[in-house]
Motif scaffolding. Structure first.
Motif, PDB file in Angstrom:
ATOM      1  N   VAL A  14       0.841  -1.212   0.000  1.00  0.00           N
ATOM      2  CA  VAL A  14       0.000   0.000   0.000  1.00  0.00           C
ATOM      3  C   VAL A  14       0.867   1.250   0.000  1.00  0.00           C
ATOM      4  CG1 VAL A  14      -1.746   1.282   1.271  1.00  0.00           C
ATOM      5  CG2 VAL A  14      -1.899  -1.204   1.134  1.00  0.00           C
ATOM      6  N   GLY A  15       1.904   1.263   0.838  1.00  0.00           N
ATOM      7  CA  GLY A  15       2.793   2.425   0.887  1.00  0.00           C
ATOM      8  C   GLY A  15       3.518   2.645  -0.424  1.00  0.00           C
ATOM      9  N   GLY A  16       3.989   1.539  -1.026  1.00  0.00           N
ATOM     10  CA  GLY A  16       4.660   1.661  -2.322  1.00  0.00           C
ATOM     11  C   GLY A  16       3.735   2.170  -3.400  1.00  0.00           C
ATOM     12  N   ARG A 101     -11.970   9.682 -13.039  1.00  0.00           N
ATOM     13  CA  ARG A 101     -12.620   8.461 -12.565  1.00  0.00           C
ATOM     14  C   ARG A 101     -12.711   7.414 -13.684  1.00  0.00           C
ATOM     15  NH1 ARG A 101     -14.446   9.140  -7.468  1.00  0.00           N
ATOM     16  NH2 ARG A 101     -14.996  11.251  -6.792  1.00  0.00           N
ATOM     17  N   ILE A 102     -12.933   7.869 -14.908  1.00  0.00           N
ATOM     18  CA  ILE A 102     -12.933   6.942 -16.050  1.00  0.00           C
ATOM     19  C   ILE A 102     -11.561   6.282 -16.184  1.00  0.00           C
ATOM     20  CG2 ILE A 102     -13.041   6.800 -18.567  1.00  0.00           C
ATOM     21  CD1 ILE A 102     -15.145   9.065 -18.440  1.00  0.00           C
ATOM     22  N   GLY A 103     -10.518   7.110 -16.098  1.00  0.00           N
ATOM     23  CA  GLY A 103      -9.156   6.590 -16.214  1.00  0.00           C
ATOM     24  C   GLY A 103      -8.797   5.630 -15.098  1.00  0.00           C
ATOM     25  N   ILE A 104      -9.226   5.942 -13.878  1.00  0.00           N
ATOM     26  CA  ILE A 104      -8.927   5.078 -12.727  1.00  0.00           C
ATOM     27  C   ILE A 104      -9.607   3.721 -12.881  1.00  0.00           C
ATOM     28  CG2 ILE A 104      -9.258   4.810 -10.236  1.00  0.00           C
ATOM     29  CD1 ILE A 104      -9.110   7.934 -10.120  1.00  0.00           C
ATOM     30  N   CYS A 105     -10.873   3.730 -13.263  1.00  0.00           N
ATOM     31  CA  CYS A 105     -11.600   2.467 -13.457  1.00  0.00           C
ATOM     32  C   CYS A 105     -10.974   1.640 -14.576  1.00  0.00           C
ATOM     33  CB  CYS A 105     -13.073   2.749 -13.770  1.00  0.00           C
ATOM     34  SG  CYS A 105     -14.009   3.459 -12.388  1.00  0.00           S
ATOM     35  N   ALA A 106     -10.619   2.297 -15.670  1.00  0.00           N
ATOM     36  CA  ALA A 106      -9.987   1.588 -16.784  1.00  0.00           C
ATOM     37  C   ALA A 106      -8.620   1.038 -16.380  1.00  0.00           C
ATOM     38  CB  ALA A 106      -9.849   2.519 -17.985  1.00  0.00           C
ATOM     39  N   SER A 107      -7.897   1.795 -15.550  1.00  0.00           N
ATOM     40  CA  SER A 107      -6.594   1.323 -15.060  1.00  0.00           C
ATOM     41  C   SER A 107      -6.761   0.045 -14.253  1.00  0.00           C
ATOM     42  CB  SER A 107      -5.933   2.405 -14.194  1.00  0.00           C
ATOM     43  OG  SER A 107      -5.639   3.560 -14.949  1.00  0.00           O
ATOM     44  N   LEU A 108      -7.773   0.014 -13.398  1.00  0.00           N
ATOM     45  CA  LEU A 108      -8.026  -1.183 -12.596  1.00  0.00           C
ATOM     46  C   LEU A 108      -8.346  -2.381 -13.490  1.00  0.00           C
ATOM     47  CD1 LEU A 108      -8.462  -2.515  -9.814  1.00  0.00           C
ATOM     48  CD2 LEU A 108     -10.869  -1.827  -9.982  1.00  0.00           C
ATOM     49  N   VAL A 109      -9.207  -2.167 -14.472  1.00  0.00           N
ATOM     50  CA  VAL A 109      -9.575  -3.255 -15.383  1.00  0.00           C
ATOM     51  C   VAL A 109      -8.337  -3.777 -16.120  1.00  0.00           C
ATOM     52  CG1 VAL A 109     -10.894  -3.856 -17.454  1.00  0.00           C
ATOM     53  CG2 VAL A 109     -11.947  -2.457 -15.670  1.00  0.00           C
ATOM     54  N   ALA A 363      -1.922  -4.319  -4.948  1.00  0.00           N
ATOM     55  CA  ALA A 363      -1.467  -3.018  -5.450  1.00  0.00           C
ATOM     56  C   ALA A 363      -2.511  -2.392  -6.368  1.00  0.00           C
ATOM     57  CB  ALA A 363      -0.131  -3.169  -6.177  1.00  0.00           C
ATOM     58  N   ASN A 364      -3.102  -3.199  -7.244  1.00  0.00           N
ATOM     59  CA  ASN A 364      -4.136  -2.668  -8.144  1.00  0.00           C
ATOM     60  C   ASN A 364      -5.369  -2.223  -7.376  1.00  0.00           C
ATOM     61  OD1 ASN A 364      -3.668  -2.913 -11.268  1.00  0.00           O
ATOM     62  ND2 ASN A 364      -2.661  -4.707 -10.390  1.00  0.00           N
ATOM     63  N   LEU A 365      -5.789  -3.015  -6.389  1.00  0.00           N
ATOM     64  CA  LEU A 365      -6.951  -2.644  -5.586  1.00  0.00           C
ATOM     65  C   LEU A 365      -6.659  -1.406  -4.739  1.00  0.00           C
ATOM     66  CD1 LEU A 365      -8.140  -6.201  -4.452  1.00  0.00           C
ATOM     67  CD2 LEU A 365      -9.131  -4.752  -6.250  1.00  0.00           C
ATOM     68  N   ALA A 366      -5.451  -1.334  -4.171  1.00  0.00           N
ATOM     69  CA  ALA A 366      -5.073  -0.177  -3.361  1.00  0.00           C
ATOM     70  C   ALA A 366      -5.001   1.081  -4.223  1.00  0.00           C
ATOM     71  CB  ALA A 366      -3.731  -0.434  -2.675  1.00  0.00           C
ATOM     72  N   MET A 367      -4.444   0.933  -5.435  1.00  0.00           N
ATOM     73  CA  MET A 367      -4.395   2.073  -6.360  1.00  0.00           C
ATOM     74  C   MET A 367      -5.796   2.603  -6.643  1.00  0.00           C
ATOM     75  SD  MET A 367      -5.243   2.728  -9.794  1.00  0.00           S
ATOM     76  CE  MET A 367      -5.252   1.081 -10.511  1.00  0.00           C
ATOM     77  N   PHE A 368      -6.703   1.694  -6.947  1.00  0.00           N
ATOM     78  CA  PHE A 368      -8.068   2.104  -7.254  1.00  0.00           C
ATOM     79  C   PHE A 368      -8.723   2.788  -6.057  1.00  0.00           C
ATOM     80  CE2 PHE A 368     -12.635   1.151  -7.165  1.00  0.00           C
ATOM     81  CZ  PHE A 368     -13.030   1.770  -8.339  1.00  0.00           C
ATOM     82  N   ALA A 369      -8.598   2.184  -4.877  1.00  0.00           N
ATOM     83  CA  ALA A 369      -9.252   2.732  -3.688  1.00  0.00           C
ATOM     84  C   ALA A 369      -8.712   4.116  -3.349  1.00  0.00           C
ATOM     85  CB  ALA A 369      -9.060   1.780  -2.507  1.00  0.00           C
ATOM     86  N   MET A 370      -7.387   4.267  -3.341  1.00  0.00           N
ATOM     87  CA  MET A 370      -6.793   5.547  -2.947  1.00  0.00           C
ATOM     88  C   MET A 370      -7.107   6.649  -3.952  1.00  0.00           C
ATOM     89  SD  MET A 370      -3.102   4.651  -1.199  1.00  0.00           S
ATOM     90  CE  MET A 370      -2.531   3.511  -2.451  1.00  0.00           C
ATOM     91  N   MET A 371      -6.966   6.337  -5.233  1.00  0.00           N
ATOM     92  CA  MET A 371      -7.182   7.369  -6.242  1.00  0.00           C
ATOM     93  C   MET A 371      -8.661   7.714  -6.380  1.00  0.00           C
ATOM     94  SD  MET A 371      -4.411   6.521  -9.249  1.00  0.00           S
ATOM     95  CE  MET A 371      -4.671   8.108 -10.023  1.00  0.00           C
ATOM     96  N   TYR A 372      -9.527   6.713  -6.292  1.00  0.00           N
ATOM     97  CA  TYR A 372     -10.959   6.983  -6.455  1.00  0.00           C
ATOM     98  C   TYR A 372     -11.494   7.821  -5.300  1.00  0.00           C
ATOM     99  CZ  TYR A 372     -15.671   6.131  -8.183  1.00  0.00           C
ATOM    100  OH  TYR A 372     -16.925   6.290  -8.721  1.00  0.00           O
ATOM    101  N   VAL A 373     -11.065   7.490  -4.072  1.00  0.00           N
ATOM    102  CA  VAL A 373     -11.553   8.213  -2.895  1.00  0.00           C
ATOM    103  C   VAL A 373     -10.986   9.628  -2.846  1.00  0.00           C
ATOM    104  CG1 VAL A 373     -11.478   8.294  -0.367  1.00  0.00           C
ATOM    105  CG2 VAL A 373     -11.968   6.138  -1.542  1.00  0.00           C
ATOM    106  N   ALA A 374      -9.697   9.765  -3.189  1.00  0.00           N
ATOM    107  CA  ALA A 374      -9.029  11.061  -3.043  1.00  0.00           C
ATOM    108  C   ALA A 374      -9.010  11.875  -4.324  1.00  0.00           C
ATOM    109  CB  ALA A 374      -7.596  10.832  -2.558  1.00  0.00           C
ATOM    110  N   ILE A 375      -9.857  11.494  -5.294  1.00  0.00           N
ATOM    111  CA  ILE A 375      -9.761  12.135  -6.594  1.00  0.00           C
ATOM    112  C   ILE A 375     -10.086  13.618  -6.544  1.00  0.00           C
ATOM    113  CG2 ILE A 375     -12.127  11.817  -7.439  1.00  0.00           C
ATOM    114  CD1 ILE A 375      -8.813  11.181  -9.314  1.00  0.00           C
ATOM    115  N   ARG A 376     -10.960  14.037  -5.663  1.00  0.00           N
ATOM    116  CA  ARG A 376     -11.297  15.458  -5.567  1.00  0.00           C
ATOM    117  C   ARG A 376     -10.099  16.285  -5.126  1.00  0.00           C
ATOM    118  NH1 ARG A 376     -16.319  17.224  -6.196  1.00  0.00           N
ATOM    119  NH2 ARG A 376     -17.993  15.680  -6.373  1.00  0.00           N
TER     120      ARG A 376
END
Length: 496
Positions: A14-16, A101-109, A363-376
C-alpha cells in the motif's frame, strides 16, 4: 504463501502504491525513477517484502501518470501520452473529475486482466513470445508507426511529423550493440559531447507537453476572470458507471493489447497505449470524437498502459528478459537476494511467485481505492489560478528534466528546445502526437530492422518469415486503409 502475507508485507504494498502514484502524478517523475530510488532499500527487507514494495511502486507509478495527463495535459509518464488526447479536452470542458474516474476504473480493469493472464497463461505466453524474431518485432513497431496517420487531422502532415520524429530520435551515436558502427549521426559540429546519447525521452515529453503549453498561454495572456481557476471540475457532468456501457470490448481489447505488448521485451508502455488508443479509434462508431474529449479514448489508453504491468513480468520471470525499463530494475532486486530469474524460476520458487501475484492484486486494488476516494483532492490542482500554477509546473518540469538522468544540465536545454518546438509546431500546422510516436518508436524500429537483415540477409524475409508476419502485414494494410478512409471523411466534412 499465506505465511508471507504479514502486516509489513501489506503495508509495503500500500505504501509503495501511494508513493508510486505521487511519483507518477509529478511530471518528470516516473515509476522507473521510484523503483530505482527504492531499490537499495529492498536488500534489508528480504525478497518477498522487497518485491511487495517495488511492485506497489510499479503499479502506482504507471497509474499516477493519468493525473497530470488529464488535469494539465502533461503526461506524467511516457505511457500516458494518449491519455492527454481526450483527458485534457474533457478537463477543459469542466469534466476533469469525470475523466479521472474513467481513467482510474480503466486502469483497474487493465491491471486485473493482465494479472489474470499472467497467472493463468505465463508459461504459454512466454513460449509464444519467444517465437518472435527481430522480423516480427520490427513489424509490430511498423504497425504502431502506421498509426501516425490515423491520429492526425491531416494524413500527409501526420506522416511528415512522424518521420520528423523518427529523424530526431536517430541523433547520437550509432550504437555497435544495435548493429551500428559507433559513429555519431546527425550531430552538428561542437555538440558531440552533449548529443552523444541523443535526446532523452522524458525532457522531450515534458518540453512538448509542458513548456509548450505554458508558452502558448503566455502568448495568449491571462486576462482577469479567465483560465484554469474557472474550470468547474466535475460540476458540468458527473461520473456514472453507466458511461462504460458498450465499452466492454474496448476495455478487454485494450487490456489484451497492453498485456501482449508487455510480453514483447523492450517495446514499452508507450507502444501499448498508442496501439490500444488507435484500435479504439479504428473500431469506434464515432472516430471523429477522439481527440475532442471522448471517454472511450481514455479507457483505451489507461487499460492499455496498465495492462502492460502484468505482461512485462512474463518475459522477466519466464525468460529472465525484462519487458520494460522498470521490470529491468526488478532484476536488481532478485540479484540482491541471490535469485536468478529465468525458465526455472516459477517452478523453483512457488511461494515467491504466488506472493508476487498477490502483491500485484493488492497493489491494483489499493491504487483504485486511494485514487478513487481522493480524486477530488487531485482535481483541486486545476482550480489553482494560472499565475500560481504555471510557475509551479515550470519548476517541476525543470526539476524533473534535470533529475531524470541524475543531474545533466543538457536535459534542461532539451526541455527548452522541445518546448519551443512544440509552441512553433502548432503555428506550422505540424502534429505533435505523430512526432512523439515517431520519436519513441523510431530507434526500436531501426534496431529490429538492422538485426533482421543481419540475421537473414534478405529483405523478403519480412514477408515470408512466418504466419505471424503475414498477420501483422494484414493489420498494417488495414491501418493504412483506415487512415486513408478517415482522411477522406475528414476532408469531405471540412469541405461541407
Amino acid at each position: 504463501m499465506f505465511e508471507l502475507v504479514t502486516p509489513l508485507f501489506l503495508s509495503l504494498i500500500v505504501g509503495g502504491t501511494l508513493v508510486g502514484i505521487i511519483f507518477g502524478a509529478i511530471p518528470g517523475m516516473t515509476a522507473t525513477m521510484a523503483v530505482a530510488i527504492c531499490l537499495p532499500i529492498t536488500y534489508s527487507l528480504g525478497l518477498e517484502n522487497g518485491l511487495a514494495l517495488l511492485l506497489g511502486l510499479y503499479v502506482g507509478g504507471i497509474s499516477g501518470g493519468l493525473v497530470p495527463a488529464i488535469l494539465l495535459g502533461i503526461p506524467g509518464t511516457p505511457s500516458s501520452i494518449t491519455t492527454t488526447f481526450d483527458g485534457y479536452p474533457m478537463s477543459k470542458k469542466g469534466e476533469g473529475e469525470k475523466a479521472l474516474r474513467i481513467g482510474i476504473c480503466a486502469s483497474l480493469v487493465g491491471g486485473l486482466i493482465s494479472l489474470l493472464i499472467l497467472f493463468l497463461f505465463a508459461p504459454t505466453l512466454a513460449d509464444f513470445a519467444i517465437k518472435f524474431s527481430y522480423v516480427e518485432k520490427f513489424l509490430i513497431i511498423f504497425f504502431a508507426l502506421t498509426v501516425m496517420a490515423a491520429l492526425s487531422s491531416d494524413m500527409l502532415i501526420g506522416i511528415f511529423s512522424g518521420i520528423l520524429g523518427i529523424f530526431v530520435s536517430l541523433i547520437g551515436t550509432y550504437d555497435i550493440s544495435k548493429g551500428g558502427n559507433g559513429e555519431l549521426r546527425l550531430v552538428p559540429e561542437g555538440t558531440e559531447y552533449w548529443l552523444e546519447g541523443g535526446f532523452s525521452l522524458l525532457p522531450v515529453l515534458i518540453g512538448l507537453f509542458g513548456l509548450a503549453a505554458i508558452l502558448e498561454q503566455a502568448e495568449i495572456g491571462m486576462p482577469k476572470g479567465h483560465g484554469i481557476k474557472d474550470i468547474k471540475v466535475g460540476k458540468k457532468s458527473t461520473f456514472s458507471i453507466g458511461i462504460f456501457k458498450g465499452q466492454l470490448i474496448n476495455l478487454l481489447r485494450s487490456s489484451g493489447i497492453g498485456t501482449f505488448v508487455g510480453i514483447l521485451p523492450g517495446v514499452g508502455g508507450s507502444a501499448a497505449s498508442i496501439l490500444a488508443y488507435s484500435n479504439a479509434k479504428t473500431f469506434s462508431r464515432n472516430p471523429e470524437r477522439f481527440g475532442e474529449g471522448e471517454p472511450a479514448g481514455i479507457m483505451a489508453s489507461e487499460a492499455g498502459n496498465n495492462g502492460l504491468t502484468g505482461g512485462a513480468l512474463v518475459p522477466l520471470l519466464s525468460l529472465g528478459i525484462p519487458g520494460d525499463s522498470t521490470t529491468a530494475l526488478l532484476i536488481g532486486a532478485f540479484t540482491l537476494q541471490g535469485i536468478q530469474v529465468g525458465p526455472l524460476f516459477i517452478g523453483n520458487n512457488p511461494d515467491t511467485w504466488n506472493a508476487m501475484i498477490f502483491a500485484m492484486l493488492v497493489a491494483n486494488l489499493a491504487m483504485f481505492a486511494m485514487m478513487y476516494v481522493a480524486i477530488r483532492y487531485f482535481a483541486l490542482v486545476v482550480t489553482i489560478p494560472k499565475h500560481i500554477l504555471f510557475p509551479v509546473i515550470l519548476m517541476m518540469c525543470v526539476i524533473g528534466a534535470y533529475t531524470i538522468n541524475y543531474g545533466i544540465m543538457f536535459d534542461v536545454w532539451t526541455l527548452l528546445i522541445f518546448g519551443l518546438f512544440g509552441w512553433l509546431a502548432t503555428k506550422l500546422r505540424l502534429e505533435v502526437a505523430p512526432f512523439i510516436i515517431g520519436f519513441i518508436l523510431g530507434p526500436s524500429a531501426e534496431v529490429y530492422f538492422v538485426k533482421s537483415l543481419e540475421s537473414f540477409g534478405d529483405v523478403t524475409i519480412f514477408f515470408t518469415k512466418s504466419w505471424i508476419a503475414v498477420v501483422l502485414w494484414v493489420l498494417i494494410a488495414a491501418s493504412i486503409a483506415g487512415s486513408i478512409i478517415l482522411s477522406k471523411k475528414h476532408g469531405e466534412a471540412t469541405d461541407t
